[in-house]
Design a protein around this motif. Structure first.
Motif, short mmCIF file in Angstrom:
data_model
loop_
_atom_site.label_atom_id
_atom_site.label_comp_id
_atom_site.label_asym_id
_atom_site.label_seq_id
_atom_site.Cartn_x
_atom_site.Cartn_y
_atom_site.Cartn_z
N LYS A 1 32.99 -1.31 -60.38
CA LYS A 1 32.98 -2.65 -60.99
C LYS A 1 31.69 -3.40 -60.68
N SER A 2 31.13 -3.20 -59.50
CA SER A 2 29.91 -3.93 -59.11
C SER A 2 28.73 -3.58 -60.01
N GLY A 3 28.73 -2.34 -60.55
CA GLY A 3 27.63 -1.90 -61.41
C GLY A 3 26.30 -1.73 -60.68
N LYS A 4 26.31 -1.84 -59.34
CA LYS A 4 25.06 -1.75 -58.57
C LYS A 4 24.68 -0.33 -58.17
N TYR A 5 25.68 0.55 -58.17
CA TYR A 5 25.44 1.91 -57.66
C TYR A 5 26.03 2.95 -58.60
N GLY A 6 25.30 4.05 -58.73
CA GLY A 6 25.89 5.24 -59.34
C GLY A 6 26.71 5.96 -58.28
N MET A 7 27.63 6.82 -58.71
CA MET A 7 28.42 7.62 -57.77
C MET A 7 28.43 9.07 -58.21
N ALA A 8 28.33 9.95 -57.22
CA ALA A 8 28.45 11.39 -57.49
C ALA A 8 29.24 12.02 -56.36
N VAL A 9 29.94 13.10 -56.67
CA VAL A 9 30.66 13.87 -55.66
C VAL A 9 29.85 15.13 -55.36
N VAL A 10 29.62 15.37 -54.07
CA VAL A 10 28.81 16.52 -53.63
C VAL A 10 29.65 17.30 -52.62
N SER A 11 30.16 18.45 -53.05
CA SER A 11 31.14 19.19 -52.25
C SER A 11 30.71 20.63 -52.02
N LYS B 1 44.24 14.71 -59.41
CA LYS B 1 45.57 14.46 -58.82
C LYS B 1 45.67 13.03 -58.25
N VAL B 2 44.57 12.54 -57.67
CA VAL B 2 44.63 11.21 -57.04
C VAL B 2 44.03 10.10 -57.92
N GLY B 3 43.66 10.43 -59.15
CA GLY B 3 43.18 9.40 -60.09
C GLY B 3 41.72 9.03 -59.95
N GLN B 4 40.97 9.77 -59.14
CA GLN B 4 39.55 9.43 -58.95
C GLN B 4 38.68 10.01 -60.06
N ASP B 5 39.24 10.91 -60.87
CA ASP B 5 38.47 11.48 -61.99
C ASP B 5 38.08 10.40 -63.00
N LYS B 6 38.82 9.28 -63.00
CA LYS B 6 38.50 8.18 -63.94
C LYS B 6 37.30 7.36 -63.44
N LEU B 7 36.92 7.57 -62.18
CA LEU B 7 35.88 6.74 -61.56
C LEU B 7 34.55 7.47 -61.40
N ILE B 8 34.58 8.80 -61.48
CA ILE B 8 33.35 9.61 -61.30
C ILE B 8 33.07 10.37 -62.59
N ALA B 9 31.87 10.24 -63.10
CA ALA B 9 31.51 10.96 -64.34
C ALA B 9 31.60 12.46 -64.12
N PRO B 10 32.18 13.22 -65.08
CA PRO B 10 32.34 14.67 -64.90
C PRO B 10 31.02 15.41 -64.61
N ASN B 11 29.91 14.91 -65.18
CA ASN B 11 28.61 15.58 -64.94
C ASN B 11 27.96 15.13 -63.64
N HIS B 12 28.70 14.32 -62.84
CA HIS B 12 28.21 13.91 -61.52
C HIS B 12 29.09 14.48 -60.41
N GLY C 1 42.63 3.94 -48.83
CA GLY C 1 41.63 2.92 -49.21
C GLY C 1 40.49 3.43 -50.06
N ALA C 2 40.40 4.76 -50.26
CA ALA C 2 39.25 5.31 -51.00
C ALA C 2 39.25 4.85 -52.46
N ASN C 3 40.41 4.91 -53.12
CA ASN C 3 40.46 4.54 -54.54
C ASN C 3 40.03 3.09 -54.76
N GLU C 4 40.53 2.21 -53.88
CA GLU C 4 40.19 0.79 -54.00
C GLU C 4 38.68 0.56 -53.87
#
Length: 244
Positions: A111-121, A134-145, A101-104
């Motif tokens: 799509k909502s445009g209400k929130y920015g997203m960043a990955v913090v690992s 590998k899971v296609g999430q690179d299209k959803l998170i900006a590389p500099n985030h 369910g994460a990708n969805e």
């Protein structure tokens, strides 16, 4: 409370089911290090997860040295860090899957445009990038985030140190109270909480109702505001935090 405008996402076992694959590779290397020192104990990936979940490989090696009372010089340490990264990436590129369910949900957030997203690992940047791709999430998170405690900071560290969350806040230009973090481990939740960021605790990655309930309690006790059992609950969990 100020309006939430940024979602900060852990990667391993929050967005991508990567921990078991990664810990398989870690166990191979940890056992090599122990054998080299004539220490007879051996780890499975599962045992390493129990002892060190949420720590990156650097943190794990420091803990291993403390547990077995041996020292690695910097050159050997860095050699194994690089070897582990390569082994883990090979496994992730072959087998990684998204958390259910994460990708969805990421697509809905985008799509909502209400929130920015960043990955913090805690994990090395190359590993995080390989997982997301590998899971296609690179299209959803900006590389500099995409921020890594092992690669993005002047001095590498690991969660539960809040340094990587503080770094992410600085880079995305947000205050802690404008963000929410999604974390699955104690060390990850502590890292965000120590940076002043409210936490949604994701327990859907754990096997079995008993383990999920145990982790939900542990993460609530640490201070996580809301428990998320499935990514389908994300919008409701976010609404609960926004209502606080």
């Amino acid at each position: 409370m100020p309006k939430i405008t940024e979602i900060l996402l852990d990667c391993d076992n929050t967005l991508v089911m990567s921990e078991e694959l990664a810990f398989e590779a870690c166990a191979e290397i940890a056992n090599e290090i122990l054998a080299k020192r004539n220490i007879t104990d051996r780890y499975t990936g599962e045992q390493l997860i129990q002892d060190f979940v949420g720590q990156n490989f650097r943190g794990m090696m420091i803990s291993l040295q403390a547990k077995y009372k041996f020292d690695m010089d910097k050159e050997e340490f860095e050699h194994y860090v690089k070897e582990e990264e390569n082994k883990v990436i090979a496994k992730l590129e072959a087998k990684a899957k998204p958390c259910i369910g994460a990708n969805e949900e990421l697509e809905k957030i985008q799509k909502s445009g209400k929130y920015g997203m960043a990955v913090v690992s805690s994990s090395a940047l190359r590993r995080v990038q390989a997982s997301l791709k590998k899971v296609g999430q690179d299209k959803l998170i900006a590389p500099n985030h995409i921020f890594s405690a092992a690669s993005s900071l002047p001095k590498p560290t690991s969660k539960p140190d809040p340094a990587i969350y503080l770094h992410a806040l600085d880079r995305v230009g947000k205050k802690p109270e404008e963000c929410v973090a999604v974390e699955d481990s104690k060390s990850g939740a502590l890292s965000a909480l120590r940076a002043g960021i409210p936490v949604i605790a994701y327990v859907g990655c754990y096997h079995g109702d008993e383990k999920r309930a145990e982790m939900a309690k542990q993460l609530s006790d640490l201070g996580a505001k809301v428990i998320m059992k499935d990514w389908a609950e994300f919008q409701d969990c976010l609404a609960q935090i926004e209502a606080l």
